[in-house]
Design a protein around this motif. Structure first.
Motif, short mmCIF file in Angstrom:
data_model
loop_
_atom_site.label_atom_id
_atom_site.label_comp_id
_atom_site.label_asym_id
_atom_site.label_seq_id
_atom_site.Cartn_x
_atom_site.Cartn_y
_atom_site.Cartn_z
N SER A 59 0.61 0.12 -15.31
CA SER A 59 -0.45 -0.85 -15.04
C SER A 59 0.16 -2.14 -14.50
O SER A 59 1.14 -2.64 -15.04
CB SER A 59 -1.22 -1.14 -16.33
N GLY A 60 -0.39 -2.65 -13.42
CA GLY A 60 0.13 -3.86 -12.79
C GLY A 60 1.03 -3.58 -11.61
O GLY A 60 1.24 -4.45 -10.76
N ASP A 61 1.61 -2.37 -11.54
CA ASP A 61 2.37 -1.97 -10.35
C ASP A 61 1.38 -1.72 -9.22
O ASP A 61 0.16 -1.69 -9.45
CB ASP A 61 3.17 -0.68 -10.62
N TRP A 62 1.88 -1.48 -8.05
CA TRP A 62 0.99 -1.22 -6.92
C TRP A 62 1.50 -0.05 -6.09
O TRP A 62 2.66 0.34 -6.18
CB TRP A 62 0.82 -2.47 -6.04
N VAL A 63 0.57 0.51 -5.31
CA VAL A 63 0.92 1.50 -4.30
C VAL A 63 0.50 0.91 -2.95
O VAL A 63 -0.42 0.11 -2.86
CB VAL A 63 0.22 2.87 -4.52
N MET A 64 1.21 1.31 -1.92
CA MET A 64 0.89 0.87 -0.56
C MET A 64 -0.11 1.85 0.03
O MET A 64 0.07 3.07 -0.06
CB MET A 64 2.16 0.85 0.29
N THR A 65 -1.19 1.32 0.61
CA THR A 65 -2.17 2.19 1.25
C THR A 65 -1.92 2.22 2.76
O THR A 65 -1.14 1.44 3.29
CB THR A 65 -3.62 1.73 0.99
N ALA A 66 -2.60 3.13 3.43
CA ALA A 66 -2.53 3.24 4.89
C ALA A 66 -3.96 3.33 5.41
O ALA A 66 -4.83 3.92 4.78
CB ALA A 66 -1.76 4.49 5.29
N ILE A 67 -4.19 2.72 6.55
CA ILE A 67 -5.51 2.75 7.18
C ILE A 67 -5.50 3.83 8.25
O ILE A 67 -4.71 3.76 9.20
CB ILE A 67 -5.88 1.38 7.78
N HIS A 68 -6.36 4.81 8.08
CA HIS A 68 -6.50 5.89 9.06
C HIS A 68 -7.76 5.65 9.88
O HIS A 68 -8.81 5.35 9.32
CB HIS A 68 -6.58 7.25 8.37
N ASP A 69 -7.63 5.77 11.19
CA ASP A 69 -8.79 5.54 12.05
C ASP A 69 -8.91 6.65 13.07
O ASP A 69 -7.94 7.36 13.35
CB ASP A 69 -8.66 4.19 12.75
#
Length: 191
Positions: free
Chosen positions: A40-50
């Motif tokens: 909890s409190g860590d993050w993941v990197m997202t990606a934007i798909h278009d």
């Protein structure tokens, strides 16, 4: 209201992580977003798909999505439902034995499950979708069929409900799959 687990990973599709996380909470559900080896409190990197006219989607950097629960502490029996966002994350999450076990728990217990886009890769890895009707991003059709499920080639903004399993091809289907998932959950919204 339901307690929902969301299985996340780096480069999950931005809208497919953020929109359901926020929408399900907005109607009163508790949503715990987790990723292997993170707390909890860590993050993941997202990606934007278009969808910009090429033969497949394009990918751009997304956001740092903050997780609100620790993967190591997860007991799937304590959750009522599961959400699997798409993007590239399911491709490697399906290689994690614990992630597959967690997903298998929800399917075997016939709890509500929603999988969007490439989330079908994780469903296929469980070995428990034979005979089910599954929508997914078209590139996942082969895996869905090899797992013994019927691939539903529906419009990009559509969704399929098969019992308590709701699937959709990509983020343009958010209105359809979220509405169907809320119905499966028995969610009542008062305005």
């Amino acid at each position: 209201m339901s307690k929902i687990l969301m299985l996340c990973g780096d480069f999950g599709e931005d809208y497919e992580v953020m929109v359901p996380f926020q929408a399900l909470q907005a109607v009163g559900h508790t949503v715990h977003a987790v990723a292997p080896d993170k707390k909890s409190g860590d993050w993941v990197m997202t990606a934007i798909h278009d969808f910009e006219g090429q033969q497949t989607y394009s990918e751009k950097p997304g956001h740092r999505f903050a997780l609100n629960a620790s993967f190591a502490d997860i007991d799937p029996a304590a959750y009522d439902a599961l959400v699997i966002p798409g993007g590239r994350a399911p491709e490697y999450l399906r290689m994690n034995t614990r992630v597959v076990e967690i997903t298998r728990h929800f399917l075997a217990a016939d709890k509500p499950v929603a999988a969007i886009c490439h989330g079908a890769q994780l469903l296929a890895a469980t070995g428990l979708i034979k005979g089910r009707r599954i929508s997914a991003y078209p590139a996942c059709q082969v895996e869905v069929e090899l797992a013994g499920a019927e691939y539903m080639g529906i419009a990009i903004d559509g969704a399929v409900t098969d019992g308590k399993l709701v699937t959709a091809p990509a983020w343009p289907a958010h209105p359809a799959w979220i509405a169907q998932f809320l119905a499966v959950l028995g969610t009542r919204i008062s305005l």
